[in-house]
Design a protein around this motif. Structure first.
Motif, mmCIF file in Angstrom:
data_model
loop_
_atom_site.group_PDB
_atom_site.id
_atom_site.type_symbol
_atom_site.label_atom_id
_atom_site.label_comp_id
_atom_site.label_asym_id
_atom_site.label_seq_id
_atom_site.Cartn_x
_atom_site.Cartn_y
_atom_site.Cartn_z
ATOM 1 N N TRP A 1 95.705 78.162 28.377
ATOM 2 C CA TRP A 1 96.788 78.380 27.433
ATOM 3 C C TRP A 1 96.292 78.336 25.997
ATOM 4 N N GLY A 2 96.956 79.091 25.122
ATOM 5 C CA GLY A 2 96.752 78.913 23.698
ATOM 6 C C GLY A 2 97.486 77.673 23.243
ATOM 7 N N ARG A 3 97.350 77.341 21.975
ATOM 8 C CA ARG A 3 98.006 76.144 21.432
ATOM 9 C C ARG A 3 99.484 76.365 21.193
ATOM 10 N N GLY A 4 99.894 77.634 21.113
ATOM 11 C CA GLY A 4 101.292 77.943 20.867
ATOM 12 C C GLY A 4 101.575 78.146 19.384
ATOM 13 N N THR A 5 102.586 78.961 19.125
ATOM 14 C CA THR A 5 103.015 79.201 17.750
ATOM 15 C C THR A 5 104.539 79.181 17.698
ATOM 16 N N LEU A 6 105.082 78.466 16.728
ATOM 17 C CA LEU A 6 106.534 78.347 16.596
ATOM 18 C C LEU A 6 107.095 79.566 15.872
ATOM 19 N N VAL A 7 108.066 80.199 16.493
ATOM 20 C CA VAL A 7 108.785 81.304 15.863
ATOM 21 C C VAL A 7 110.238 80.873 15.696
ATOM 22 N N THR A 8 110.711 80.909 14.474
ATOM 23 C CA THR A 8 112.081 80.517 14.162
ATOM 24 C C THR A 8 112.870 81.738 13.731
ATOM 25 N N VAL A 9 114.059 81.897 14.310
ATOM 26 C CA VAL A 9 114.951 82.994 13.925
ATOM 27 C C VAL A 9 116.125 82.386 13.168
ATOM 28 N N SER A 10 116.230 82.756 11.892
ATOM 29 C CA SER A 10 117.279 82.179 11.054
ATOM 30 C C SER A 10 117.594 83.119 9.894
ATOM 31 N N SER A 11 118.860 83.176 9.573
ATOM 32 C CA SER A 11 119.262 84.017 8.447
ATOM 33 C C SER A 11 119.071 83.277 7.123
#
Lengths: 118, 109
Positions: free
Chosen positions: A108-118
């Protein structure tokens, strides 16, 4: 030793398209038998498999996401990518890329946080 | 494609054994040998602990073992240690996709 690294924007607005790339090092993305997968984890929640791709381009997707997801591979760059269209807040998650063998993501990769927000 | 069913939490004292169940259907866990288990510590990526129902990757202690009966797979942790406290997820092949369980928090008392 195989390493996977996710990259891409960490903040999106609703209705935009999420685009992430996974760069593979220490091994070839063209290896026989291995699939390359995307998996996500909303904050405080469980793991959700998004889809996977073989180096030849064969893809499999989670049925509930299939209409919005595209996974592609670039063997010349040893990379594979994820696109999710028309994102909403429900797509906010840590996104992981992984190498998968017989339906078991093992590296696995370390992961990346993606946030969806207006 | 609902998640595989796992208990929300299990607990045990150091040295004891705990077993986590993972219930699916005849179209996933019950049909295939491709069942795997993952350990995830807070803020970290998941780690593969068991694949193909019973196999352990190199480096995983033999205190971790897997099994399957019908539509239910199980992970047993023997000789519980403090570092075993984590979230555990099962995973199964389901034909044209892969499905995870909802996760189980293991607490070492």
């Amino acid at each position: 030793q195989l390493q996977l690294q996710e990259s891409g924007p960490g903040l999106l607005k609703p209705s935009e398209t999420l685009s992430l790339t996974c760069t593979v090092s220490g091994g070839s993305i063209s290896s026989d038998s291995y699939y390359w997968a995307w998996i996500r984890q909303p904050p405080g929640k469980g793991l959700e498999w998004i889809g996977s791709i073989y180096y030849s381009g064969t893809t499999y997707y989670r049925p509930s996401l299939k209409s919005r997801v595209t996974i592609s591979v670039d063997t010349s760059k040893n990379q594979f990518s994820l696109k999710v269209s028309s994102v909403t807040a429900a797509d906010t998650a840590v996104y992981y890329c992984a190498r998968e063998l017989r339906s078991a993501p093992g590296d696995w990769g370390r992961g990346t946080l993606v946030t969806v927000s207006s | 494609q609902s998640a595989l069913t796992q208990p929300r939490s299990v607990s045990g004292s150091p040295g004891q054994s705990v077993t986590i169940s993972c219930t699916g259907t005849s179209t996933d866990v019950g049909r295939y040998i491709y069942v795997s288990w993952y350990q995830q510590h807070p803020g970290k990526a998941p780690k593969l602990m068991i694949y193909e129902v019973t196999k352990r990757p190199s480096g995983v202690p033999d205190r971790f073992s897997g099994s399957k009966s019908g539509n239910t797979a199980s992970l047993t942790i023997s000789g519980l240690q403090g570092d075993d406290e984590a979230d555990y997820y099962c995973c199964s092949h389901a034909g044209t996709y892969v499905i995870f369980g909802g996760g189980t928090k293991v607490t070492v008392l």
